[in-house]
Design a protein around this motif. Structure first.
Motif, PDB file in Angstrom:
ATOM      1  N   SER A 155       0.772  -1.189   0.276  1.00 36.10           N
ATOM      2  CA  SER A 155      -0.184   0.210   0.325  1.00 36.10           C
ATOM      3  C   SER A 155       0.957   1.192   0.006  1.00 36.10           C
ATOM      4  O   SER A 155       0.267   2.462  -0.506  1.00 36.10           O
ATOM      5  CB  SER A 155      -0.799  -0.038   1.114  1.00 36.10           C
ATOM      6  N   LEU A 156       2.285   1.555   0.547  1.00 35.16           N
ATOM      7  CA  LEU A 156       3.067   1.910   0.472  1.00 35.16           C
ATOM      8  C   LEU A 156       3.435   2.450  -0.474  1.00 35.16           C
ATOM      9  O   LEU A 156       3.745   3.578  -1.297  1.00 35.16           O
ATOM     10  CB  LEU A 156       3.805   1.859   1.448  1.00 35.16           C
ATOM     11  N   VAL A 157       4.186   1.084  -1.010  1.00 35.77           N
ATOM     12  CA  VAL A 157       4.561   1.488  -2.302  1.00 35.77           C
ATOM     13  C   VAL A 157       3.547   2.234  -3.509  1.00 35.77           C
ATOM     14  O   VAL A 157       4.268   2.609  -4.484  1.00 35.77           O
ATOM     15  CB  VAL A 157       5.892   0.063  -2.635  1.00 35.77           C
ATOM     16  N   THR A 197      13.239   2.783  -5.010  1.00 36.04           N
ATOM     17  CA  THR A 197      14.607   1.639  -3.728  1.00 36.04           C
ATOM     18  C   THR A 197      13.762   1.205  -2.782  1.00 36.04           C
ATOM     19  O   THR A 197      13.564   1.923  -1.615  1.00 36.04           O
ATOM     20  CB  THR A 197      15.792   2.634  -4.024  1.00 36.04           C
ATOM     21  N   ILE A 198      14.047   0.282  -3.220  1.00 34.00           N
ATOM     22  CA  ILE A 198      13.798  -0.954  -1.678  1.00 34.00           C
ATOM     23  C   ILE A 198      14.677  -2.014  -1.631  1.00 34.00           C
ATOM     24  O   ILE A 198      15.242  -2.710  -2.187  1.00 34.00           O
ATOM     25  CB  ILE A 198      12.036  -1.943  -2.132  1.00 34.00           C
ATOM     26  N   LEU A 199      14.639  -2.207  -0.142  1.00 28.19           N
ATOM     27  CA  LEU A 199      16.338  -3.382  -0.040  1.00 28.19           C
ATOM     28  C   LEU A 199      15.643  -3.722   1.137  1.00 28.19           C
ATOM     29  O   LEU A 199      14.180  -3.221   2.678  1.00 28.19           O
ATOM     30  CB  LEU A 199      16.779  -1.698   1.111  1.00 28.19           C
ATOM     31  N   GLU A 200      16.049  -5.107   1.393  1.00 27.76           N
ATOM     32  CA  GLU A 200      15.152  -5.957   2.170  1.00 27.76           C
ATOM     33  C   GLU A 200      16.108  -6.611   2.593  1.00 27.76           C
ATOM     34  O   GLU A 200      17.011  -7.354   2.110  1.00 27.76           O
ATOM     35  CB  GLU A 200      14.168  -7.240   1.778  1.00 27.76           C
ATOM     36  N   ILE A 201      16.314  -6.329   4.177  1.00 26.56           N
ATOM     37  CA  ILE A 201      17.379  -7.341   4.661  1.00 26.56           C
ATOM     38  C   ILE A 201      17.132  -8.442   5.106  1.00 26.56           C
ATOM     39  O   ILE A 201      15.303  -8.530   6.092  1.00 26.56           O
ATOM     40  CB  ILE A 201      17.133  -6.487   5.643  1.00 26.56           C
ATOM     41  N   ALA A 202      17.350  -9.681   5.209  1.00 30.13           N
ATOM     42  CA  ALA A 202      16.468 -10.690   5.342  1.00 30.13           C
ATOM     43  C   ALA A 202      18.111 -12.609   5.716  1.00 30.13           C
ATOM     44  O   ALA A 202      18.693 -11.966   4.708  1.00 30.13           O
ATOM     45  CB  ALA A 202      15.966 -11.122   4.724  1.00 30.13           C
ATOM     46  N   ASN A 220       7.852  -9.962  -5.277  1.00 28.51           N
ATOM     47  CA  ASN A 220       6.309  -9.483  -5.966  1.00 28.51           C
ATOM     48  C   ASN A 220       6.824  -8.177  -6.014  1.00 28.51           C
ATOM     49  O   ASN A 220       6.151  -7.737  -7.162  1.00 28.51           O
ATOM     50  CB  ASN A 220       5.273  -9.983  -4.542  1.00 28.51           C
ATOM     51  N   LEU A 221       7.071  -7.545  -5.530  1.00 29.41           N
ATOM     52  CA  LEU A 221       7.337  -5.764  -5.821  1.00 29.41           C
ATOM     53  C   LEU A 221       8.247  -5.598  -6.539  1.00 29.41           C
ATOM     54  O   LEU A 221       7.564  -4.852  -7.566  1.00 29.41           O
ATOM     55  CB  LEU A 221       8.512  -5.604  -4.647  1.00 29.41           C
ATOM     56  N   ALA A 222       9.073  -6.438  -6.981  1.00 31.07           N
ATOM     57  CA  ALA A 222      10.164  -6.411  -8.263  1.00 31.07           C
ATOM     58  C   ALA A 222       8.967  -6.375  -9.617  1.00 31.07           C
ATOM     59  O   ALA A 222       9.356  -6.396 -10.527  1.00 31.07           O
ATOM     60  CB  ALA A 222      10.974  -7.561  -8.384  1.00 31.07           C
ATOM     61  N   LYS A 223       8.108  -7.031  -9.642  1.00 39.26           N
ATOM     62  CA  LYS A 223       6.727  -7.548 -10.649  1.00 39.26           C
ATOM     63  C   LYS A 223       6.020  -6.104 -11.141  1.00 39.26           C
ATOM     64  O   LYS A 223       5.309  -5.162 -12.085  1.00 39.26           O
ATOM     65  CB  LYS A 223       5.963  -8.607 -10.470  1.00 39.26           C
ATOM     66  N   LYS A 224       6.289  -4.964 -10.215  1.00 37.45           N
ATOM     67  CA  LYS A 224       6.246  -3.658 -10.487  1.00 37.45           C
ATOM     68  C   LYS A 224       7.025  -2.952 -10.691  1.00 37.45           C
ATOM     69  O   LYS A 224       8.441  -3.062 -10.607  1.00 37.45           O
ATOM     70  CB  LYS A 224       5.765  -3.138  -8.946  1.00 37.45           C
ATOM     71  N   SER A 225       6.486  -1.843 -12.117  1.00 36.04           N
ATOM     72  CA  SER A 225       7.778  -1.481 -13.166  1.00 36.04           C
ATOM     73  C   SER A 225       8.221  -0.770 -12.142  1.00 36.04           C
ATOM     74  O   SER A 225       9.233   0.051 -13.180  1.00 36.04           O
ATOM     75  CB  SER A 225       6.729  -0.965 -14.621  1.00 36.04           C
ATOM     76  N   ASN A 226       8.117   0.017 -11.531  1.00 35.68           N
ATOM     77  CA  ASN A 226       8.974   0.963 -10.906  1.00 35.68           C
ATOM     78  C   ASN A 226       9.711   0.726  -9.153  1.00 35.68           C
ATOM     79  O   ASN A 226      10.445   1.751  -8.915  1.00 35.68           O
ATOM     80  CB  ASN A 226       7.704   2.240 -10.736  1.00 35.68           C
ATOM     81  N   CYS A 227      10.325  -0.337  -9.745  1.00 38.40           N
ATOM     82  CA  CYS A 227      10.948  -0.878  -8.483  1.00 38.40           C
ATOM     83  C   CYS A 227      12.135  -1.123  -8.329  1.00 38.40           C
ATOM     84  O   CYS A 227      12.038  -1.853  -9.856  1.00 38.40           O
ATOM     85  CB  CYS A 227      10.077  -1.744  -7.527  1.00 38.40           C
ATOM     86  N   ASP A 274      14.432   3.744  -0.509  1.00 39.05           N
ATOM     87  CA  ASP A 274      12.912   5.017   0.145  1.00 39.05           C
ATOM     88  C   ASP A 274      12.402   3.938   0.672  1.00 39.05           C
ATOM     89  O   ASP A 274      11.080   4.541   1.494  1.00 39.05           O
ATOM     90  CB  ASP A 274      12.196   4.831  -1.369  1.00 39.05           C
ATOM     91  N   ILE A 275      12.028   2.581   0.836  1.00 37.16           N
ATOM     92  CA  ILE A 275      11.651   1.668   1.403  1.00 37.16           C
ATOM     93  C   ILE A 275      12.333   0.748   1.998  1.00 37.16           C
ATOM     94  O   ILE A 275      13.266   0.209   1.326  1.00 37.16           O
ATOM     95  CB  ILE A 275      10.201   0.581   1.168  1.00 37.16           C
TER      96      ILE A 275
END
Length: 339
Positions: A41-43, A51-56, A66-73, A122-123
């Motif tokens: 919802s934020l994206v 720019t999204i960073l996932e630390i895991a 899933n987020l990478a399927k959005k064209s602006n991520c 960004d997130i």
């Protein structure tokens, strides 16, 4: 609703007055069905590249796919442990061209501190990290807070008392109905303290040269020396990619992208790898027309291509590889350009 968490004789009573927490007002009458929906919802509020960073840990359920399927991520996966190969195979099988995988050896607080000083995320999505960082969790959390604008923390119920003990006005628990609790933090990061990851030991006021103005519709980088204003390019600096042991994209992909720069972009007078942003399988040059430099573009491209030569030395010793590169990056350029 009352939840009671216990851990090592520590008893914390968390009183939640409402079982339904809505983060951004997008779903006024319906509950989110997962922690992912809060993040999505934020994206979706962004109209620019994000720019999204996932630390895991490698075995965590990663939202980047899933987020990478959005064209602006542009999605960056930073692993706290080893196990990148299945992730890379999935990226390839799903043909995701906008995902980066970082697999540093022994990720520590100093690496995260340097990352928070040289990049603007960004997130951020941080999966449960308390067992990994143990006694460093508080200083590590501070670095997470300084990564950029928004940060989500997925926390196991067993570690909830620890997270709740961190008293910060901007840190809020926003979801409690699923396997992991979800916390959210927001701040306004206005400056980069350093230009590159390798400058993390510079004095604190060093980065006042790099000001950031960002919202959901625009993100600008304002440099004071030389004075320029430019649109922010989503992704991370190629130096950051190297220093955090980027394992995907691999050297073959990066070399091909670097070779394409001469065909796709105008002449660049300082095309060192520190002036390149990686977005997955795409590399974009930055800092055009710096009057302090007059480097030969074809020669700089050759040096960059040779850096990613597939010998795996950059994965074994990123610092030495970078230092050797920079010692020779502008070698003889000034002398040649005078002719």
């Amino acid at each position: 609703m009352i939840y009671i968490f216990t851990k090592k004789r520590f008893l914390s009573f968390v009183i939640i007055l409402c079982s339904h927490v809505v983060l951004f007002g997008i779903k006024e009458n319906n509950l989110y069905s997962s922690n992912y929906e809060h993040i999505e919802s934020l994206v979706n509020k962004y109209t620019i590249d994000v720019t999204i960073l996932e630390i895991a840990n490698a075995e965590d359920e990663l939202y980047s796919f899933n987020l990478a399927k959005k064209s602006n991520c542009v999605c960056i996966i930073l692993l706290m442990n080893y196990g990148a190969e299945p992730i890379i195979q999935r990226i390839k099988s799903e043909k995701l061209r906008n995902v980066i995988v970082l697999e540093p050896r022994d990720l520590d607080g100093q690496m995260l501190y340097a990352l928070s000083k040289c990049e603007h995320i960004d997130i951020s999505i941080i999966h449960d990290y308390f067992d990994y960082f143990k006694n460093q969790w508080r200083s590590t959390t501070d670095s997470f807070f300084n990564l950029g604008t928004h940060a989500f923390f997925e926390v196991a119920y067993d570690n909830a008392p620890t997270m709740l003990s961190y008293k910060h006005a901007n840190l809020k628990m926003i979801e409690n109905r699923f396997k992991n609790l979800l916390f959210y933090y927001q701040t306004e990061k206005k400056y980069l303290e350093i230009a590159r990851f390798t400058q993390f030991n510079k004095p604190k006021n060093f980065g006042q040269n790099y000001e950031i103005k960002a919202d959901f519709n625009e993100k600008l980088l304002l440099k004071k020396n030389p004075e320029t204003v430019s649109n922010w390019i989503a992704g991370i600096n190629l130096i950051t990619f190297v220093m955090l042991r980027g394992v995907y994209p691999d050297d073959d992909i990066i070399r091909n992208e670097i070779l394409m720069l001469e065909k796709c972009f105008p002449y660049h007078n300082d095309l060192i790898i520190g002036n390149m942003v990686i977005q997955g399988e795409t590399i974009v040059p930055i800092d055009f027309n710096d009057k302090r430099r007059n480097a030969n573009m074809p020669k700089m491209l050759d040096r960059a291509v040779n850096f990613f030569n597939g010998d795996n030395f950059r994965l074994k010793n990123p610092t030495e590889k970078i230092n050797t590169y920079y010692k020779n990056a502008h070698k003889n350029d000034k002398k040649k350009n005078k002719k």
